[in-house]
Design a protein around this motif. Structure first.
Motif, short mmCIF file in Angstrom:
data_model
loop_
_atom_site.label_atom_id
_atom_site.label_comp_id
_atom_site.label_asym_id
_atom_site.label_seq_id
_atom_site.Cartn_x
_atom_site.Cartn_y
_atom_site.Cartn_z
N GLU A 162 1.10 -0.95 0.01
CA GLU A 162 0.07 -0.40 -0.17
C GLU A 162 0.55 1.57 -0.24
OE1 GLU A 162 -3.87 1.32 1.89
OE2 GLU A 162 -2.50 0.88 3.20
N ALA A 187 -13.76 2.65 -1.92
CA ALA A 187 -13.99 2.71 -2.64
C ALA A 187 -14.36 3.44 -3.50
CB ALA A 187 -14.32 1.30 -3.80
N PRO A 240 -10.40 -0.16 -6.01
CA PRO A 240 -10.05 0.94 -6.87
C PRO A 240 -9.98 1.82 -7.34
CG PRO A 240 -10.66 1.31 -4.30
CD PRO A 240 -9.73 0.00 -4.88
N GLU A 290 -4.62 -1.62 -6.00
CA GLU A 290 -5.43 -2.17 -4.95
C GLU A 290 -7.62 -2.24 -5.83
OE1 GLU A 290 -8.56 -2.89 -3.01
OE2 GLU A 290 -7.19 -3.01 -1.39
N ASN A 305 -15.39 -2.37 -3.93
CA ASN A 305 -14.97 -2.52 -2.24
C ASN A 305 -12.75 -2.22 -2.59
OD1 ASN A 305 -14.78 -3.68 1.05
ND2 ASN A 305 -16.95 -3.44 -0.05
N THR A 306 -12.27 -2.67 -1.46
CA THR A 306 -10.99 -2.26 -1.29
C THR A 306 -10.73 -4.46 -1.10
OG1 THR A 306 -11.19 -2.67 0.98
CG2 THR A 306 -10.49 -0.74 -0.26
N TYR A 307 -9.78 -4.97 -1.64
CA TYR A 307 -9.97 -5.90 -1.90
C TYR A 307 -9.50 -6.76 0.11
CZ TYR A 307 -9.14 -6.40 -6.55
OH TYR A 307 -9.20 -6.39 -8.37
N ARG A 308 -9.14 -5.33 0.77
CA ARG A 308 -8.67 -6.09 1.37
C ARG A 308 -9.65 -5.87 2.49
NH1 ARG A 308 -3.63 -2.53 5.57
NH2 ARG A 308 -3.13 -4.01 6.74
N THR A 356 -16.19 -0.46 3.70
CA THR A 356 -14.61 -0.40 2.72
C THR A 356 -15.85 -0.01 1.10
OG1 THR A 356 -14.70 -2.70 2.70
CG2 THR A 356 -13.22 -1.35 3.70
#
Length: 346
Positions: A16, A303, A273, A271, A246-249, A299
């Protein structure tokens, strides 16, 4: 540390930071080119470009008259001999010689393309409940659009034969398809994206379709197909990505998801987004349910704001929209249908 949780968080944090540094130092257009190249590499060894009508070899499988539309089932070749069946919904209001905007409609996890055209998993007509989600293709067709709902590989009639032999009631072939492709340097997301580009090739050949006004819409697992194909295919003029942004995290790394969602090494490049923002400056609507348990709204909002920032930097903030609806992991109502119809007609 005996448990690897902190180690994984450390890996994510390091990536990140590296991505953030790139975002701060590299102009968006240069960054966009890097992201597109990185995405293609991560998706695997596929020809991720449109190829026109050569080699499609389409055939008409059935044609059914409905009250306000005609529903066809067709089949065409995508790549390496793979055949993709798809439903096409054609409004009866279309005039001879007229060309209409068209939509590629991507199903999520479930029983495949039949779920989008008012059929049950065995191909029988479902009772009309009045709910738009029972027949999204018909709902879009009633808004004047040509709609094609392809059968995504791994679902419905396109499950692995070996999976069906072992379990005739298996929901999908995502796991075995994904691990088999992974061992060859490919991904399920890559295969589905490559086929999506070929689906657009076919749709553009249809005489009633305005090839310069093609959009797409995908929900959940269909959202990954809609978003990645729109990122790579400039022919897609407007997109709805629903109950997936979303975010992957915050989503697929925070809980167990289907293996088809995972793209090896993608976090070294982007990521989620960042990939959604590749659609800019073309019109984009991101949609999510505020009670979605597998793509959490907190999340999803992250995004949305990240993608909004890219659209603002491109001077295209009027082309970005979002809809957070009062619901879970489900269809969000008519907002997205009306938005897409408006964008493709304008």
């Amino acid at each position: 540390m005996r448990h690897p949780d902190a180690y994984l968080e450390q890996l994510y944090d390091e990536l990140e930071i590296a991505r953030h540094e790139q975002q701060q130092t590299i102009p968006w257009e240069e960054r966009r080119t890097q992201l597109l190249n990185g995405l293609k590499q991560a998706l695997g060894r596929f020809e991720l470009t449109h190829r026109g009508e050569d080699g499609l070899d389409p055939v008409l499988l059935e044609r059914v008259e409905l009250e306000e539309a005609v529903r066809e089932r067709v089949e065409f070749t995508t790549l390496s001999g793979l055949r993709m069946p798809a439903y096409v919904m054609i409004p009866k209001s279309i005039q001879p010689g007229e060309k209409r905007p068209a939509v590629l409609l991507w199903h999520g996890h479930g029983y495949g393309s039949r779920s989008l055209v008012g059929l049950d998993k065995d191909g029988r007509e479902k009772p009309d409940t009045g709910r738009l989600s029972d027949n999204l293709a018909y709902a879009l067709a009633k808004r004047g659009l040509i709609v094609m709902a392809p059968e995504i590989v791994g679902f419905g009639d396109r499950k692995l034969a070996r999976d069906v032999r072992k379990d005739p009631n298996i929901d999908n072939s995502c796991y075995n398809l994904s691990v088999s492709l992974m061992m060859t340097g490919r991904t399920t997301a890559g295969l589905r994206t490559a086929e999506a580009l070929r689906a657009a090739d076919y749709l553009a050949t249809r005489p009633e379709v305005a090839a310069d006004r093609i959009g797409n819409m995908g929900h959940s697992g269909g959202g990954i197909v809609a978003s990645l194909s729109a990122a790579l295919d400039p022919r897609i003029q407007a997109s709805v990505v629903a109950i997936y942004p979303n975010t992957y995290r915050g989503s697929i790394l925070a809980m167990r998801h289907c293996l088809c969602n995972y793209i090896s090494g993608i976090l070294t490049q982007a990521e989620m987004p960042d990939l959604l923002a590749l659609i800019a400056p073309r019109p984009l609507l991101l949609e999510g349910g505020i009670r979605d348990p597998i793509f959490p709204v907190e999340t999803t909002k992250v995004a949305i704001e990240a993608v909004r920032g890219v659209y603002e930097s491109c001077g295209a903030s009027d082309r970005f929209s979002c809809n957070l609806f009062d619901g879970g992991h489900e269809f969000g109502g008519p907002v997205s249908l009306d938005w897409l119809a408006e964008k493709l007609r304008s």
